[in-house]
Design a protein around this motif. Sequence first.
Motif, PDB file in Angstrom:
ATOM      1  N   GLU A 146       6.636  -3.050  13.442  1.00 29.26           N
ATOM      2  CA  GLU A 146       6.454  -3.698  12.146  1.00 29.26           C
ATOM      3  C   GLU A 146       5.047  -4.270  12.053  1.00 29.26           C
ATOM      4  N   GLY A 147       4.394  -4.031  10.921  1.00 29.97           N
ATOM      5  CA  GLY A 147       3.026  -4.494  10.723  1.00 29.97           C
ATOM      6  C   GLY A 147       1.967  -3.443  10.992  1.00 29.97           C
ATOM      7  N   ASP A 148       2.350  -2.334  11.637  1.00 30.49           N
ATOM      8  CA  ASP A 148       1.394  -1.245  11.851  1.00 30.49           C
ATOM      9  C   ASP A 148       0.900  -0.719  10.503  1.00 30.49           C
ATOM     10  N   VAL A 149      -0.339  -0.270  10.478  1.00 31.40           N
ATOM     11  CA  VAL A 149      -0.879   0.383   9.287  1.00 31.40           C
ATOM     12  C   VAL A 149      -0.981   1.882   9.564  1.00 31.40           C
ATOM     13  N   LEU A 150      -0.295   2.659   8.724  1.00 28.36           N
ATOM     14  CA  LEU A 150      -0.307   4.107   8.836  1.00 28.36           C
ATOM     15  C   LEU A 150      -0.792   4.692   7.522  1.00 28.36           C
ATOM     16  N   TYR A 151      -0.944   6.020   7.504  1.00 27.96           N
ATOM     17  CA  TYR A 151      -1.565   6.657   6.340  1.00 27.96           C
ATOM     18  C   TYR A 151      -0.744   7.845   5.874  1.00 27.96           C
ATOM     19  N   LEU A 152      -0.515   7.898   4.560  1.00 27.90           N
ATOM     20  CA  LEU A 152       0.186   9.023   3.972  1.00 27.90           C
ATOM     21  C   LEU A 152      -0.815  10.010   3.397  1.00 27.90           C
ATOM     22  N   ASP A 153      -0.486  11.280   3.554  1.00 25.43           N
ATOM     23  CA  ASP A 153      -1.288  12.321   2.924  1.00 25.43           C
ATOM     24  C   ASP A 153      -0.805  12.464   1.488  1.00 25.43           C
ATOM     25  N   VAL A 154      -1.614  11.971   0.553  1.00 22.23           N
ATOM     26  CA  VAL A 154      -1.265  12.022  -0.865  1.00 22.23           C
ATOM     27  C   VAL A 154      -2.193  13.022  -1.547  1.00 22.23           C
ATOM     28  N   ARG A 155      -1.711  14.241  -1.665  1.00 18.14           N
ATOM     29  CA  ARG A 155      -2.480  15.328  -2.278  1.00 18.14           C
ATOM     30  C   ARG A 155      -3.883  15.449  -1.664  1.00 18.14           C
ATOM     31  N   GLY A 156      -3.918  15.425  -0.341  1.00 20.34           N
ATOM     32  CA  GLY A 156      -5.168  15.674   0.364  1.00 20.34           C
ATOM     33  C   GLY A 156      -5.993  14.456   0.695  1.00 20.34           C
ATOM     34  N   ARG A 157      -5.576  13.274   0.231  1.00 19.76           N
ATOM     35  CA  ARG A 157      -6.300  12.059   0.611  1.00 19.76           C
ATOM     36  C   ARG A 157      -5.369  11.138   1.384  1.00 19.76           C
ATOM     37  N   ARG A 158      -5.947  10.286   2.197  1.00 21.23           N
ATOM     38  CA  ARG A 158      -5.159   9.370   3.008  1.00 21.23           C
ATOM     39  C   ARG A 158      -5.028   8.015   2.309  1.00 21.23           C
ATOM     40  N   ALA A 159      -3.806   7.514   2.194  1.00 18.75           N
ATOM     41  CA  ALA A 159      -3.542   6.210   1.590  1.00 18.75           C
ATOM     42  C   ALA A 159      -2.859   5.327   2.620  1.00 18.75           C
ATOM     43  N   ALA A 160      -3.327   4.108   2.763  1.00 15.70           N
ATOM     44  CA  ALA A 160      -2.818   3.189   3.780  1.00 15.70           C
ATOM     45  C   ALA A 160      -1.497   2.551   3.337  1.00 15.70           C
ATOM     46  N   PHE A 161      -0.571   2.454   4.292  1.00 15.34           N
ATOM     47  CA  PHE A 161       0.715   1.793   4.085  1.00 15.34           C
ATOM     48  C   PHE A 161       1.021   0.933   5.300  1.00 15.34           C
ATOM     49  N   THR A 162       1.716  -0.176   5.069  1.00  8.26           N
ATOM     50  CA  THR A 162       2.128  -1.070   6.149  1.00  8.26           C
ATOM     51  C   THR A 162       3.576  -0.786   6.514  1.00  8.26           C
ATOM     52  N   VAL A 163       3.858  -0.773   7.806  1.00  2.00           N
ATOM     53  CA  VAL A 163       5.224  -0.569   8.299  1.00  2.00           C
ATOM     54  C   VAL A 163       6.014  -1.863   8.132  1.00  2.00           C
ATOM     55  N   VAL A 164       7.168  -1.774   7.472  1.00  5.90           N
ATOM     56  CA  VAL A 164       8.025  -2.936   7.248  1.00  5.90           C
ATOM     57  C   VAL A 164       9.464  -2.551   7.553  1.00  5.90           C
ATOM     58  N   LYS A 165      10.287  -3.555   7.737  1.00  9.24           N
ATOM     59  CA  LYS A 165      11.712  -3.328   7.936  1.00  9.24           C
ATOM     60  C   LYS A 165      12.428  -3.624   6.624  1.00  9.24           C
ATOM     61  N   PRO A 166      13.099  -2.636   6.026  1.00  6.28           N
ATOM     62  CA  PRO A 166      13.808  -2.883   4.759  1.00  6.28           C
ATOM     63  C   PRO A 166      14.896  -3.938   4.942  1.00  6.28           C
ATOM     64  N   PRO A 167      15.344  -4.578   3.853  1.00  4.77           N
ATOM     65  CA  PRO A 167      15.043  -4.233   2.463  1.00  4.77           C
ATOM     66  C   PRO A 167      13.661  -4.679   2.019  1.00  4.77           C
ATOM     67  N   PHE A 168      13.161  -3.999   0.979  1.00 11.09           N
ATOM     68  CA  PHE A 168      11.855  -4.338   0.435  1.00 11.09           C
ATOM     69  C   PHE A 168      11.943  -5.543  -0.491  1.00 11.09           C
ATOM     70  N   VAL A 169      13.114  -5.757  -1.111  1.00 13.95           N
ATOM     71  CA  VAL A 169      13.305  -6.913  -1.996  1.00 13.95           C
ATOM     72  C   VAL A 169      14.536  -7.664  -1.517  1.00 13.95           C
ATOM     73  N   LYS A 170      14.560  -8.942  -1.786  1.00 12.38           N
ATOM     74  CA  LYS A 170      15.688  -9.792  -1.407  1.00 12.38           C
ATOM     75  C   LYS A 170      16.589 -10.034  -2.621  1.00 12.38           C
ATOM     76  N   VAL A 171      17.857  -9.688  -2.464  1.00 14.62           N
ATOM     77  CA  VAL A 171      18.824  -9.929  -3.526  1.00 14.62           C
ATOM     78  C   VAL A 171      20.068 -10.550  -2.893  1.00 14.62           C
ATOM     79  N   SER A 172      21.018 -10.920  -3.711  1.00 16.84           N
ATOM     80  CA  SER A 172      22.238 -11.543  -3.213  1.00 16.84           C
ATOM     81  C   SER A 172      23.454 -10.694  -3.571  1.00 16.84           C
ATOM     82  N   THR A 173      23.710  -9.670  -2.755  1.00 16.97           N
ATOM     83  CA  THR A 173      24.837  -8.767  -2.992  1.00 16.97           C
ATOM     84  C   THR A 173      26.146  -9.550  -3.008  1.00 16.97           C
ATOM     85  N   ARG A 174      26.292 -10.502  -2.124  1.00 19.17           N
ATOM     86  CA  ARG A 174      27.561 -11.194  -1.976  1.00 19.17           C
ATOM     87  C   ARG A 174      27.655 -12.402  -2.909  1.00 19.17           C
TER      88      ARG A 174
END
Length: 370
Positions: free
Chosen positions: A342-370
């Motif tokens: 978690e926290g690593d920075v990796l790169y996606l190939d987006v139509r031939g260019r590299r875009a930076a993304f941070t590694v996270v543990k989902p969920p991405f948003v906090k909600v109250s299912t219960r």
Amino acid sequence: MTTPSLLTSPLHDRHLALGAKMADFGGWEMPIEYAGTVGEHTAVRERVGVFDVSHLGKATVAGPGAFDFVNRVLANDLRRIGPGQAQYTLCCDDATGGVVDDLIAYVKSAEEVFLIPNAANTAEVVRRLAAAAPEGVTVTDQHREFAVLAVQGPDSAALLKGLGLPADMDYMAFATAGWDGRPLTVCRTGYTGEHGYELVCRWDDADALWLAILAAGEPFDIKPCGLGARDTLRTEMGYPLHGQDLSLEISPVQARAGWAVGWKKDEFWGREPLAAEKAAGPRRVLWGLKQVDRAIPRPHMSVHAGAEAGADDAIGEVTSGTFSPTLKLGIALALLPPSTAEGDVLYLDVRGRRAAFTVVKPPFVKVSTR
């Protein structure tokens, strides 16, 4: 125009009348969006929305020992719950441990378990269960006997109470009820992360129930929602989609779905290969990715260790990717090496260019299912 080879829900004409954009989803022509995915997504996060998810499968396992039979073959441990409760579980391949389908099991009694698999996998799940069922236990495919309407969002309980339906139940519980003289089952389940319900009714009752839900939801500014919003909502929660984040090639150990496996059970399909993979450690693990550079991730995009475009350093692949309407940025689920942190920075190939993304543990948003 309906594509002749695709199945349709009992609400198909309603969707067309509302101007829905339709598409193939698991062999069914279903609404992807009505007035726009972002608005429909926001309605569920902030108020309430209703989805037609009648394409989902329905099957009943019945007869003496039905509960015990289902528990012997599906991955999760049904003994953790009792009648009137539901459980997320997995149907795995016995030889490989790969996931044939993920589904919800509803325990009605020791002699009856109702299953809701994914649309495209229903026939195969039913086939495997029927072939393994002991004498006296029947497995009945009821795919087009019942419809399913999902009422999801913070105002969903108030809406159901306005219809005279039970709403004060625990998460993953269900109750039989009557509405307008028609039988239905109210399930405290959903695929959005929000407080919500799934209503299982007879196929021919779906039209009247749909109209009643929309009428009762008017004070809450309810929106009919398509499967596009369902996908963005579930991705924000990190919920897996079979065929992308789980599959015959992606095991529950790799997909971080080991919590849905009854490891202490003596038997279930795939137990031996899954136990061996767990002990050895998976060769890849599902992580979340959140954009640093502006980019919208999509399934099958390659993930790279470095920022240099063209470098031969691919280390993984996006399984699900979308724009998050809540966060207003790109998010993804991706299979990555077990050394990823978690926290690593990796790169996606987006139509031939590299875009930076941070590694996270989902969920991405906090909600109250219960």
